[in-house]
Design a protein around this motif. Structure first.
Motif, short mmCIF file in Angstrom:
data_model
loop_
_atom_site.label_atom_id
_atom_site.label_comp_id
_atom_site.label_asym_id
_atom_site.label_seq_id
_atom_site.Cartn_x
_atom_site.Cartn_y
_atom_site.Cartn_z
N THR A 1 0.83 -1.21 0.00
CA THR A 1 0.00 0.00 0.00
C THR A 1 0.86 1.25 0.00
O THR A 1 0.59 2.20 -0.74
N ARG B 1 3.92 1.66 -1.13
CA ARG B 1 4.60 1.84 -2.41
C ARG B 1 3.64 2.34 -3.49
O ARG B 1 3.97 3.23 -4.26
N VAL B 2 2.45 1.77 -3.54
CA VAL B 2 1.47 2.19 -4.54
C VAL B 2 0.98 3.61 -4.25
O VAL B 2 0.78 4.41 -5.17
N PRO C 1 1.12 5.93 -7.70
CA PRO C 1 -0.01 5.10 -8.13
C PRO C 1 0.07 4.59 -9.56
O PRO C 1 -0.50 3.55 -9.89
N HIS D 1 3.92 -2.76 -10.25
CA HIS D 1 4.44 -3.54 -9.13
C HIS D 1 4.23 -5.02 -9.42
O HIS D 1 3.24 -5.39 -10.04
N THR E 1 -4.84 -5.32 0.21
CA THR E 1 -4.20 -4.09 -0.27
C THR E 1 -5.23 -3.22 -0.99
O THR E 1 -5.24 -2.00 -0.83
N LEU F 1 -5.97 0.58 -0.03
CA LEU F 1 -5.82 1.66 -1.00
C LEU F 1 -7.12 2.44 -1.18
O LEU F 1 -7.11 3.66 -1.38
N ALA G 1 -8.88 1.53 -6.12
CA ALA G 1 -8.27 0.26 -6.49
C ALA G 1 -9.37 -0.74 -6.84
O ALA G 1 -10.38 -0.84 -6.16
#
Length: 93
Positions: free
Chosen positions: A42, A44-45, A49, A53, A70, A74, A82
């Motif tokens: 979460t 990292r995204v 966005p 990944h 996740t 998100l 998401a």
């Protein structure tokens, strides 16, 4: 067959490898792992966005469950929507 046996069989089916991880998550059967991969993914995204990944692991290692959780995390962010799509359900082999 007793009602109790039916009840426990239904509960145990949520933990089978062929069971639907979405139902297990919805029923609250998921327990956070010590290293909490959901927070890592979460984070990292959320930072980038539009990036790509890769989540990999062995069969039945929990990849789908992590992605579903996740997705939930998100969707709590105000500027991200998401969507989880299981392409195996809509593609032919």
């Amino acid at each position: 067959m007793s009602d109790r046996l039916k009840f426990f069989r239904r509960l145990m089916s949520a933990f089978e490898g062929t069971s639907n991880p979405q139902r297990a998550v919805e029923r609250g059967f998921y327990v956070n792992l010590p290293n909490n991969p959901i927070a890592e993914i979460t984070g990292r995204v959320a930072l980038c966005p539009s990036s790509v990944h890769l989540l990999f692991g062995g069969i039945e290692s929990g990849k789908t469950t992590q992605l579903l959780l996740t997705q939930q995390a998100l969707n709590e962010l105000e500027d991200i929507k998401a969507i989880y799509v299981d392409v195996s359900l809509i593609t032919a082999y």
